[in-house]
Every structure is written in structure tokens, then in C-alpha cells.
Design an enzyme around this catalytic site. Sequence first.
Site, PDB file in Angstrom:
ATOM      1  N   GLU A  33      16.882   7.406  -6.370  1.00  0.00           N
ATOM      2  CA  GLU A  33      16.679   6.615  -5.150  1.00  0.00           C
ATOM      3  C   GLU A  33      16.790   7.497  -3.898  1.00  0.00           C
ATOM      4  OE1 GLU A  33      15.511   3.753  -4.920  1.00  0.00           O
ATOM      5  OE2 GLU A  33      15.747   3.014  -6.959  1.00  0.00           O
ATOM      6  N   CYS A 188      -0.754  -4.245  -3.331  1.00  0.00           N
ATOM      7  CA  CYS A 188      -0.767  -4.676  -1.924  1.00  0.00           C
ATOM      8  C   CYS A 188      -0.584  -3.445  -1.034  1.00  0.00           C
ATOM      9  CB  CYS A 188       0.350  -5.706  -1.697  1.00  0.00           C
ATOM     10  SG  CYS A 188       0.195  -6.558  -0.119  1.00  0.00           S
ATOM     11  N   CYS A 195      -6.893  -7.172  -3.132  1.00  0.00           N
ATOM     12  CA  CYS A 195      -6.744  -8.633  -3.137  1.00  0.00           C
ATOM     13  C   CYS A 195      -7.590  -9.279  -4.231  1.00  0.00           C
ATOM     14  CB  CYS A 195      -7.129  -9.212  -1.780  1.00  0.00           C
ATOM     15  SG  CYS A 195      -6.153  -8.523  -0.442  1.00  0.00           S
ATOM     16  N   CYS A 198      -5.487  -9.331  -7.266  1.00  0.00           N
ATOM     17  CA  CYS A 198      -4.073  -9.640  -7.032  1.00  0.00           C
ATOM     18  C   CYS A 198      -3.693 -10.986  -7.656  1.00  0.00           C
ATOM     19  CB  CYS A 198      -3.817  -9.674  -5.524  1.00  0.00           C
ATOM     20  SG  CYS A 198      -2.139 -10.177  -5.123  1.00  0.00           S
TER      21      CYS A 198
HETATM   22  S1  SF4 Z   1      -3.701 -11.070  -1.858  1.00  0.00           S
HETATM   23 FE1  SF4 Z   1      -2.211  -9.768  -2.845  1.00  0.00          FE
HETATM   24  S2  SF4 Z   1      -2.899  -7.677  -2.368  1.00  0.00           S
HETATM   25 FE2  SF4 Z   1      -3.907  -9.078  -0.943  1.00  0.00          FE
HETATM   26  S3  SF4 Z   1      -2.596  -9.097   0.842  1.00  0.00           S
HETATM   27 FE3  SF4 Z   1      -1.995 -10.823  -0.430  1.00  0.00          FE
HETATM   28  S4  SF4 Z   1      -0.340 -10.068  -1.702  1.00  0.00           S
HETATM   29 FE4  SF4 Z   1      -1.363  -8.300  -0.839  1.00  0.00          FE
END
Ligand code: SF4
Length: 349
Positions: A33, A188, A195, A198
Amino acid sequence: MNFSDLILDWYDINKRDLPWRKSKDPYKIWISEIILQQTKISQGTKYYLHFLKKFPNLKSLANSSENEVLLSWQGLGYYSRARNLHKSAKKIYFELENNFPKKYESLIKLKGIGDYTASAISSICFNEKNAVLDGNVYRILARYFLIDKPINISSSKKYFRQLAQDLIPNKRCGDYNQAIMDYSSTICKPVNPKCDICIFSKSCKANLSSMTMDFPKKLSKNKNRVLYYDYVIFDQGGKNLIQKINSGLWVNMYQFPVFQSDSCISLIDLKKMIYEKFNISAYNIELVNENFIEHKLTHLQIQSRFWKISDAPKIKVGIYVDDFENFPMSRLMHKFFEKYNSKLSLISL
Ligand code: SF4
């Protein structure tokens, strides 16, 4: 499924195979860490393995000298991390009789262990329910919940901390903490978040409002301060003067004598400064690096030049060496050696 279950499911399939994940030994987790603060995983992994080879357990680190620890840390930067590791290892081994603290409240009292590291060690090694909060966690939370509080001001921390704490599950706290950081850093991402693949694409507020790149919010701060460092290499029959640094970021490391200024000084001014400090007339001074060597720190940018004075009269403060291997030095000094070693043929690292 809720937020934490989804992340844990993803983690079970996708978690990265990293050496410190094979262990719950608090010593190893602590080292990983601390190294990974301010350091990318690819570079940090090499240092982690090297550091553990040299100091395989708390006993070996506590019984080493600060010089040995700094030598193993060379190139990683932010040397206060290494000094604090060493001090805390001594404290745990000698004062706490080798009993590694298990609770957040005890861990955070150790030098160099802050909120993030105490949460990481207590959750990963002892399953204590403490959510970690690093840049990755701030980013995914800000996007998912569309939080417009700037993440770089201290007043927002309490808000994000509570939210992170509300999301952490009762079981597998350590796995969850690693999972959310892994997920955010690989899916992300700060730029070009994925996205489309995601697991939160249908519930993330930033994605649903096409505002992913507007979050997290940050307050713009003043530009970095720029300092100019003029290093002077005093050559004495092939040996060069280095001095131990007494204070500041690189305390107890070594460097050539240096003059610091807010602006780029002329050669005439530098010669005057050398005369005032060392009582030497630098007639035969020459510039070694034709372009500035740049070094960036968190709020500071250093522009450095290296000057050489051949056959300079002997100076009493410091030591003359022709081999720098046993002297811990800053990344800035290493940058110079990497590029200009051939111009100083008697210098080696
Ligand atoms: S959809 Fe997923 S990758 Fe896209 S901004 Fe939201 S949390 Fe982040």
C-alpha cells in the site's frame, strides 16, 4: 443485486493477479500500500518484489539502517514514505513487541499511515469494516451518484467517506475495497471510461445523462511553483564532491552541492554564489547539460542545470567519491546520471 454485490461478482472473475494479493500478512499488505501511493502498479510491483527480497519481514526492516532502506527506495520518489516505513517498523517490532496493530484506530497512530492505509490494512488483513477512499473510489462514486462536490477540497471528504462507508458490505470488506479500486481503475477510467461494458451502465447517473467526463468535479488550483536548481560538480582528480542533505524532501540522501533560485540565474551570479559559499573562483566552470533537466513534484516543478568545475580546490564539507552506488540519491540526480554519465566518465552509478 446491489452496488457492492455487483462489484464483488465482477472482482471474483476479473481480479488482477498481483503478488500482494496472495497474502493477508499485514507487513506485506502495508509495504504494497505504501509503495503504490503515487506509483503505478507496473512500476510498484517491481519495487515491491525487490523490497521484500531485501526486507522479507518486519524484523529485517526494523533492524536495518535508514541508509539501506533509502537505497532500496531509490527511484520511487517521495522518500518520506520510506523513512516513515522504517520508523514505524522499529516501533512495531521493538516497542509493540512485534505485534502488528489490527485496528484502524491503532494503525492510524503509526507514522506514515493515514486514513487510506489504515482502512486498507484493517479491512484486507483483519476484515474490519473500513472503506478506502482514493482517487479511483472518488471518481466512480462521483460519476455513479452524480455528485458535484469538488473532490480536491477537504470539506468534500466527509461526504464521500460516509457514502463509501455506507456501501461497504459486512463481509469481504477487504475484497470489496480492492474490487472497487480495481474496477474504477480499469473500467471507470479517468479518460475514456468503458461505459459500454460497465456493469452499472443502466444505473450510473453520469452515464445516463451523458456527463461521464464532467465528473468528478475539481476546483482549479494555482499553477505549480517553478524553482531553479544549479548543481555544481566539484571534480578533484576524478573524484566528485557530494553532500548529505540535512532537511526537506530528500533529507539524509546525497547530492552535488546545489544553489536554489526562484528564477534562472546568470553564470556571473552563479560564480559569485560559489565564491561566497566556498571561497573558490570558478574560472573553469562548464555546463554539462545543454537543456534543463526537469523534475516534477506535487506542487513544484524543478528546472535543473549541472555545472562542472575541473580540478577544483578541496572543499571540507562533504565527501569525494568516484562511485555513487552506496549513496541514496533523488530521482532528479538519477535523471542526470542516466543522460550525462558519459560526459563525466569517472562517475558511475
Ligand atoms: S457507466 Fe460505469 S464506467 Fe461509465 S461512468 Fe458510470 S460507473 Fe463509470
